[in-house]
Write an enzyme that holds these catalytic residues in place. Structure first.
Site, PDB file in Angstrom:
ATOM      1  N   SER A   1      91.631  38.082  70.134  1.00  0.00           N
ATOM      2  CA  SER A   1      92.015  39.337  70.777  1.00  0.00           C
ATOM      3  C   SER A   1      92.037  39.165  72.283  1.00  0.00           C
ATOM      4  O   SER A   1      91.259  38.385  72.848  1.00  0.00           O
ATOM      5  CB  SER A   1      90.967  40.393  70.402  1.00  0.00           C
ATOM      6  OG  SER A   1      91.121  41.527  71.214  1.00  0.00           O
TER       7      SER A   1
ATOM      8  N   TYR B   1      81.729  43.082  70.009  1.00  0.00           N
ATOM      9  CA  TYR B   1      82.951  42.752  69.247  1.00  0.00           C
ATOM     10  C   TYR B   1      83.696  41.604  69.933  1.00  0.00           C
ATOM     11  O   TYR B   1      84.038  40.593  69.315  1.00  0.00           O
ATOM     12  CB  TYR B   1      83.864  43.980  69.126  1.00  0.00           C
ATOM     13  CG  TYR B   1      85.267  43.634  68.705  1.00  0.00           C
ATOM     14  CD1 TYR B   1      85.533  43.159  67.429  1.00  0.00           C
ATOM     15  CD2 TYR B   1      86.341  43.758  69.607  1.00  0.00           C
ATOM     16  CE1 TYR B   1      86.829  42.817  67.049  1.00  0.00           C
ATOM     17  CE2 TYR B   1      87.631  43.424  69.222  1.00  0.00           C
ATOM     18  CZ  TYR B   1      87.875  42.952  67.948  1.00  0.00           C
ATOM     19  OH  TYR B   1      89.153  42.606  67.584  1.00  0.00           O
TER      20      TYR B   1
ATOM     21  N   LYS C   1      84.556  37.394  68.920  1.00  0.00           N
ATOM     22  CA  LYS C   1      85.835  36.679  68.995  1.00  0.00           C
ATOM     23  C   LYS C   1      85.700  35.423  69.870  1.00  0.00           C
ATOM     24  O   LYS C   1      86.214  34.358  69.534  1.00  0.00           O
ATOM     25  CB  LYS C   1      86.938  37.590  69.557  1.00  0.00           C
ATOM     26  CG  LYS C   1      87.282  38.773  68.670  1.00  0.00           C
ATOM     27  CD  LYS C   1      87.911  38.335  67.362  1.00  0.00           C
ATOM     28  CE  LYS C   1      88.299  39.499  66.481  1.00  0.00           C
ATOM     29  NZ  LYS C   1      88.656  39.086  65.110  1.00  0.00           N
TER      30      LYS C   1
HETATM   31  P1  NAD Z   1      91.637  46.125  59.721  1.00  0.00           P
HETATM   32  O1  NAD Z   1      90.246  46.670  59.739  1.00  0.00           O
HETATM   33  O2  NAD Z   1      92.736  47.020  59.278  1.00  0.00           O
HETATM   34  O3  NAD Z   1      91.683  44.794  58.837  1.00  0.00           O
HETATM   35  C1  NAD Z   1      90.571  43.933  58.694  1.00  0.00           C
HETATM   36  C2  NAD Z   1      90.355  43.711  57.203  1.00  0.00           C
HETATM   37  O4  NAD Z   1      89.254  42.837  57.020  1.00  0.00           O
HETATM   38  C3  NAD Z   1      90.032  45.014  56.461  1.00  0.00           C
HETATM   39  O5  NAD Z   1      90.908  45.148  55.359  1.00  0.00           O
HETATM   40  C4  NAD Z   1      88.583  44.842  56.024  1.00  0.00           C
HETATM   41  O6  NAD Z   1      88.324  45.490  54.795  1.00  0.00           O
HETATM   42  C5  NAD Z   1      88.480  43.324  55.935  1.00  0.00           C
HETATM   43  N1  NAD Z   1      87.125  42.787  56.089  1.00  0.00           N
HETATM   44  C6  NAD Z   1      86.233  43.039  57.092  1.00  0.00           C
HETATM   45  N2  NAD Z   1      85.110  42.340  56.898  1.00  0.00           N
HETATM   46  C7  NAD Z   1      85.295  41.605  55.762  1.00  0.00           C
HETATM   47  C8  NAD Z   1      84.480  40.687  55.045  1.00  0.00           C
HETATM   48  N3  NAD Z   1      83.232  40.373  55.430  1.00  0.00           N
HETATM   49  N4  NAD Z   1      84.975  40.124  53.925  1.00  0.00           N
HETATM   50  C9  NAD Z   1      86.231  40.424  53.488  1.00  0.00           C
HETATM   51  N5  NAD Z   1      87.034  41.298  54.120  1.00  0.00           N
HETATM   52  C10 NAD Z   1      86.575  41.881  55.259  1.00  0.00           C
HETATM   53  O7  NAD Z   1      91.937  45.548  61.178  1.00  0.00           O
HETATM   54  P2  NAD Z   1      93.290  44.999  61.799  1.00  0.00           P
HETATM   55  O8  NAD Z   1      93.662  45.916  62.910  1.00  0.00           O
HETATM   56  O9  NAD Z   1      94.267  44.676  60.760  1.00  0.00           O
HETATM   57  O10 NAD Z   1      92.745  43.670  62.477  1.00  0.00           O
HETATM   58  C11 NAD Z   1      92.838  42.399  61.843  1.00  0.00           C
HETATM   59  C12 NAD Z   1      92.176  41.360  62.720  1.00  0.00           C
HETATM   60  O11 NAD Z   1      92.818  41.364  64.004  1.00  0.00           O
HETATM   61  C13 NAD Z   1      90.692  41.628  62.981  1.00  0.00           C
HETATM   62  O12 NAD Z   1      90.015  40.391  62.991  1.00  0.00           O
HETATM   63  C14 NAD Z   1      90.693  42.244  64.361  1.00  0.00           C
HETATM   64  O13 NAD Z   1      89.486  42.013  65.039  1.00  0.00           O
HETATM   65  C15 NAD Z   1      91.849  41.506  65.018  1.00  0.00           C
HETATM   66  N6  NAD Z   1      92.442  42.269  66.130  1.00  0.00           N
HETATM   67  C16 NAD Z   1      92.861  43.556  65.928  1.00  0.00           C
HETATM   68  C17 NAD Z   1      93.393  44.283  66.997  1.00  0.00           C
HETATM   69  C18 NAD Z   1      93.811  45.717  66.810  1.00  0.00           C
HETATM   70  O14 NAD Z   1      93.898  46.445  67.806  1.00  0.00           O
HETATM   71  N7  NAD Z   1      94.116  46.194  65.605  1.00  0.00           N
HETATM   72  C19 NAD Z   1      93.512  43.679  68.264  1.00  0.00           C
HETATM   73  C20 NAD Z   1      93.106  42.358  68.432  1.00  0.00           C
HETATM   74  C21 NAD Z   1      92.566  41.663  67.347  1.00  0.00           C
END
Ligand code: NAD
Ligand code: UDP
Length: 343
Positions: free
Chosen positions: A124, A148, A152
């Protein structure tokens, strides 16, 4: 390729699974559904006419993860699974370090055992902390300012060390800027639990009538209109970045870092106005105090991804808002009809 997608039921994961299937890849998803609904994958199947093998597995369950890899025959892993709420990470740091860091350690150990050494990781822009030395390049020093972001940063370090120790690994660390929007069908999209932390889902819930008005967190920043500036990127462009990274890793080893952003910043006011235009209704807002820890300006220099991967974001803010609205207006309560009751 046969690709294992962790967190594939979530927001970015489900869109990436859709793009992988459309590109002809075979996909297996593991997700514990902590922050998602398996309905997203059912809809991906409906949109693509292809099936997704879904396993409800927690990355903290190392044995179950080993079982996923046994006989899996995966060519690559895309690792989205993680907790992502900045505020919650401040109040529950241990669950964030355990879930994100230990979950990743388990994953990489299972990969080692199964001799799968090609990995794309969701990092991120938050790893750059409050740096306002824009545009942010991959060389900008990392300085995450909350638990958080530190998960990362730590995972990036761990994966770099793994790649350094064993030259057979191929690892892409993708630093996303601000993912927004939805698939153009309006069938899948972001479905936040409770009160959204991020701007776009909040604005969308105001537009659809679930919330009264948007509070703008500060109008006295040193930006053109005084409100904070971010690099919003359409989730389908972001998903495409993962396919480009997979293609790159197919015949290269090493550890690589890329910013995935548009390179263009938009202010909070610009976003509210663009969303109002897309939805055909005014989104009411008020000016509030700054949110602690926010930086004034953050946007990417995405030129390394263009040079190395041939990837660049194609969709503009109007299209991001139109597609986000398409999803929100067709699914006012998200995937679950009684989502309002959960607020
Ligand atoms: P999201 O919460 O919709 O998706 C994450 C998924 O991981 C969820 O479906 C959750 O149920 C699953 N999960 C969490 N912990 C778990 C575990 N221990 N075992 C199995 N499954 C697990 O989030 P997103 O927005 O789709 O983000 C996806 C990735 O991208 C994340 O790692 C997030 O940190 C990163 N990210 C997101 C953003 C944003 O703004 N959305 C920005 C930068 C990075
Ligand atoms: N923001 C806002 N009101 C909200 C949510 C966010 O004014 O209800 C602002 C926030 O201060 C920042 C921008 O919108 O300038 C994007 O915030 P978000 O949380 O979506 O992303 P991040 O700050 O983590 O990049």
């Amino acid at each position: 390729m046969k690709v294992l997608v962790t967190g594939g039921a979530g927001y970015i994961g489900s869109h990436t699974v859709l793009c992988l299937l459309e590109a002809g890849h075979e996909v297996v998803v593991v997700d514990n559904l902590a922050n998602s609904d398996a309905e997203s994958l059912r809809r991906v199947e409906e949109l693509t006419g292809r099936s997704v093998d879904f396993l409800q597995v927690d990355l903290l369950d190392a044995r179950a993860l080993d079982d996923v890899f046994a006989g899996g025959g995966f060519d690559a892993v895309i690792h989205f699974a993680g907790l992502k709420a900045v505020g919650e990470s401040v109040t529950k740091p241990l669950s964030y370090y355990r879930n994100n860091v230990v979950g990743t350690l388990n994953l990489v150990e299972s990969m080692e055992k199964a001799e799968v050494r090609r990995l794309v990781f969701s990092s991120s822009a938050t790893v750059y902390g409050a740096s306002e030395n824009v545009p942010l390049t991959e060389e900008t020093p990392l300085d995450a300012t909350n638990p958080y972001g530190r998960t990362k940063e730590q995972i990036e370090d761990i994966l770099s060390d793994v790649g350094h120790a064993d030259a057979r690994w191929s690892i892409a660390l993708l630093r996303y800027f601000n993912p927004v929007g939805a698939h153009e069908s309006g069938r899948i999209g972001e479905d936040p639990q409770g009160v959204p932390n991020n701007l776009l889902p909040f604005v969308a819930q105001v537009a659809v009538g679930r919330r009264e008005k948007v509070t703008i967190f500060g109008s006295d920043y040193p930006t053109a209109d005084g409100t904070g500036v971010r690099d919003y990127i359409h989730v389908i462009d972001l998903a495409g970045g993962h396919l480009s990274a997979l293609r790159f890793l197919a015949n290269k080893t090493g550890t690589f870092r890329w910013n995935l952003g548009t390179g263009r910043g938009s202010s909070v006011l610009e976003v509210i106005h663009a969303f109002s235009a897309a939805a055909g209704r005014l989104v009411p807002f008020e000016i509030g105090p700054r949110r602690p820890g926010d930086s004034a300006v953050s946007y990417a220099d995405p030129s390394a991804a263009l040079a190395d991967l041939g990837w660049s974001a194609q969709r503009d803010l109007a299209s991001m808002c139109a597609d986000h609205w398409g999803w929100q207006s067709a699914n006012p309560g998200g995937y679950s009809a009684d989502a309002r009751a959960k607020d």
